[in-house]
Design a protein around this motif. Structure first.
Motif, mmCIF file in Angstrom:
data_model
loop_
_atom_site.group_PDB
_atom_site.id
_atom_site.type_symbol
_atom_site.label_atom_id
_atom_site.label_comp_id
_atom_site.label_asym_id
_atom_site.label_seq_id
_atom_site.Cartn_x
_atom_site.Cartn_y
_atom_site.Cartn_z
ATOM 1 N N GLU A 135 0.777 -1.249 -0.046
ATOM 2 C CA GLU A 135 -0.091 -0.050 -0.099
ATOM 3 C C GLU A 135 0.942 1.329 -0.047
ATOM 4 O O GLU A 135 0.447 2.244 -0.906
ATOM 5 N N HIS A 136 1.669 1.247 0.992
ATOM 6 C CA HIS A 136 2.647 2.519 1.105
ATOM 7 C C HIS A 136 3.676 2.498 -0.241
ATOM 8 O O HIS A 136 3.780 3.711 -0.494
ATOM 9 N N LEU A 137 4.152 1.764 -0.605
ATOM 10 C CA LEU A 137 5.062 1.847 -1.990
ATOM 11 C C LEU A 137 4.465 2.078 -3.072
ATOM 12 O O LEU A 137 4.946 2.718 -3.939
ATOM 13 N N ALA A 138 3.049 1.682 -3.030
ATOM 14 C CA ALA A 138 2.286 2.039 -4.304
ATOM 15 C C ALA A 138 2.324 3.477 -4.388
ATOM 16 O O ALA A 138 2.321 4.220 -5.294
ATOM 17 N N ARG A 139 1.816 4.172 -3.107
ATOM 18 C CA ARG A 139 1.890 5.662 -2.970
ATOM 19 C C ARG A 139 3.299 6.230 -3.308
ATOM 20 O O ARG A 139 3.190 7.215 -3.924
ATOM 21 N N ALA A 140 4.369 5.508 -2.980
ATOM 22 C CA ALA A 140 5.581 6.198 -3.295
ATOM 23 C C ALA A 140 5.961 6.177 -4.674
ATOM 24 O O ALA A 140 6.383 7.258 -5.320
ATOM 25 N N VAL A 141 5.697 5.234 -5.417
ATOM 26 C CA VAL A 141 5.771 5.123 -6.753
ATOM 27 C C VAL A 141 4.985 6.142 -7.509
ATOM 28 O O VAL A 141 5.134 6.616 -8.562
#
Length: 108
Positions: free
Chosen positions: A39-45
């Motif tokens: 979830e958080h890495l999707a937001r990062a990219v």
């Protein structure tokens, strides 16, 4: 207070950024929570589509969550981004991860 708690506190305070999301996603990945990490890495990219390290971690998180097709897509995108930025080591690593992922998917 744990690293995750610190990062969550920063996020709650409105300090949202690709770097913070990457750190939080990586911390959740280390803690064994691949779904939350993804979830958080999707937001990062999404915030920084040229963040090759985040693409690599996102692929790992998706793979860890059993989302093989999405992980392969993340690695493919990450490889392109890394190569465009001259981040050769990250591109090499993602190619290896992608190859392993495809081998596992084909071997099951």
């Amino acid at each position: 207070m744990s690293v995750i708690e610190n990062f969550e506190k920063m996020l709650a305070a409105g300090q949202d950024s690709a770097l913070l999301r990457y750190g939080l996603g990586s911390a959740y990945l280390q803690a064994g929570d691949a779904a939350r990490a993804a979830e958080h890495l999707a937001r990062a990219v999404a915030q920084d589509p040229a963040y090759s390290a985040a693409w690599k971690a996102y692929g790992k998180a998706l793979a860890g969550d059993g989302r093989t097709d999405a992980a392969a897509a993340a690695y493919e995108r990450g490889i392109t981004v890394a190569e465009e930025r001259g981040d050769i080591q990250a591109a090499k690593e993602m190619k290896v991860f992608l190859k392993r992922l495809r081998k596992q998917a084909g071997g099951e």
